[in-house]
Write an enzyme that holds these catalytic residues in place. Sequence first.
Site, mmCIF file in Angstrom:
data_model
loop_
_atom_site.group_PDB
_atom_site.id
_atom_site.type_symbol
_atom_site.label_atom_id
_atom_site.label_comp_id
_atom_site.label_asym_id
_atom_site.label_seq_id
_atom_site.Cartn_x
_atom_site.Cartn_y
_atom_site.Cartn_z
ATOM 1 N N HIS B 57 0.833 -1.215 0.000
ATOM 2 C CA HIS B 57 0.000 0.000 0.000
ATOM 3 C C HIS B 57 0.865 1.262 0.000
ATOM 4 O O HIS B 57 0.382 2.340 0.334
ATOM 5 C CB HIS B 57 -0.895 0.043 1.242
ATOM 6 C CG HIS B 57 -1.710 -1.181 1.448
ATOM 7 N ND1 HIS B 57 -2.573 -1.650 0.498
ATOM 8 C CD2 HIS B 57 -1.786 -2.045 2.493
ATOM 9 C CE1 HIS B 57 -3.161 -2.761 0.959
ATOM 10 N NE2 HIS B 57 -2.690 -3.012 2.158
ATOM 11 N N HIS B 220 -6.764 -4.374 -1.331
ATOM 12 C CA HIS B 220 -5.976 -5.615 -1.342
ATOM 13 C C HIS B 220 -6.142 -6.374 -2.635
ATOM 14 O O HIS B 220 -5.995 -7.589 -2.675
ATOM 15 C CB HIS B 220 -6.347 -6.499 -0.163
ATOM 16 C CG HIS B 220 -6.063 -5.848 1.145
ATOM 17 N ND1 HIS B 220 -6.992 -5.098 1.809
ATOM 18 C CD2 HIS B 220 -4.936 -5.795 1.877
ATOM 19 C CE1 HIS B 220 -6.447 -4.630 2.912
ATOM 20 N NE2 HIS B 220 -5.205 -5.029 2.976
#
Lengths: 209, 334
Positions: B57, B220
């Site tokens: 991320h 995700h």
Amino acid sequence: MTVADVSQFRAWIADTSAMLTEQAEHLTDLDRAIGDGDHGTNMARGFAACAALPDADGEGIDAYLKKVGMTLVSQVGGASGPLYGTFFLRFAAPLAGATSVGPTEVAQALRAGVDGVVARGKAEVGDKTMYDALAPAVRAFDGAASGGADLAGCLEAAAVAAAGGRDSTEPLVARKGRASYLGERSAGHLDPGATSATMLLESAARSLG
Amino acid sequence: MKKLLNDPADVVVEALAGMAAAHPDRLDVDLEHKLVLRAGGPVQGKVALVSGGGSGHEPMHGGYVGTGMLHAACCGEVFTSPVPDQILAATQAVDGGAGVLHIVKNYTGDIMNFEMAAEMAAEGGGAQVASVVTDDDVAVQDSAYTTGRRGVGVTVLLEKIVGAAAEEGRSLEECLALAQKVNGQGRSMGMALTSCTVPAAGKPTFELGEDEMELGIGIHGEAGRARVPLAPAREIAEDLLGPVVADLGLARGESVIAMVNGMGGTPLLELYLMYNEVHRILAAAGVTVARNLVGNYITSLEMAGCSVTLLRADDELVRLWDAPVDTPGLRWGV
């Protein structure tokens, strides 16, 4: 065989590790469909670390399984680490001091382990999680034990029931975990956690019984 | 899979080693525990902020460690939450005696691992720990019977704002209350044009046709709530903003901090184009953008797509937003 000692618990973990390594891609494919595609690799890595735990002389079953639980907590990550780790930590507790165990002790341990999973994950039957495989397995184990089955028979019954529970997750809409974000789209896929939990019990039937 | 890699198994540790090499003056990197820490050790007498989550991320969370923001970030494997040992080690390393705030995104794994770490910290009698859970993703239906909404974009805004408050010397209780306030008045929604490939998996998490997009994704690489035909940016902006504005109950005359965030594989050219649409829609609704952020701040590897986060603003939040911050990922006022 009606009793198991620590060497068979070690064999259980080694067999589970081998199976997860072999099935890692399958589990990851299941997880890719309704999760994030890492269940197989994470589980294989965690159980490989458990299988590699050094053999301590005179170690009790509970001490060994606690190490397995701590190793899973520290190696697996995600939700599976705390859930499988808690399963083994709680499974070990009722076996304190035991050097060999039969159906009665394993029934207690299995129930404690599964209760631990529920306490940590707050799942109910039908949420499309590993608990959908574990809940019927506990019931089947207890049923076989009260019917007088030996450890092998109890574990076989538990493994068969787990597989049935695993298959029951396919049409379900997930209510817990990452698959729940998909809503209706999570239906039509086997739950990866219920699948790995079934592998753990099938492996127990091969190694412990 | 085509990626800049040596061995997929080493991607997190090698990236952390790179961060250590790039920012030796600002960061201490613990490669064993996979922690990014502020250089110089704990800040005595101030609340410390610990965040963490799966890797992939970036710049979140390691890139937000530094003055005015986080004290430590715990880095898990790609898209996998960090483990309790890591979180405990970070908590102990940054505790300056005023307590530690755990910032946790609402994902089952993150919740459980941070919970276990907090239990271990309490058993050890060490740092006083409080936790805030972010759950700002309006794409997920909220219900008492489910996992609830995901924590996404508001996490970045929260880490900046509460980091400024901790820097001012606010107590753990005050920092927690502020963090809950930020989460409570922030909402996000995201979309994807492409999937992404987890290095260890080697293939894309899902397949998306040339003329399709996923609406309501998380961070995700998971699929979203709905797969719909690709639409012009102005319609996508409406699709993302509509639920956010409605859920916040934003009224004419209010102001927001707005983030248009790239998922990792979207050019800034397109993100600014999206910001233009967002700005236009908000202006038409009579909502003022007090501050904005446009760029890649909470990503999903190389996924193409974007998310929009709105945080209902007030004078306090804007003042804390403007306070100096000096991290690899956010830097102003210094």
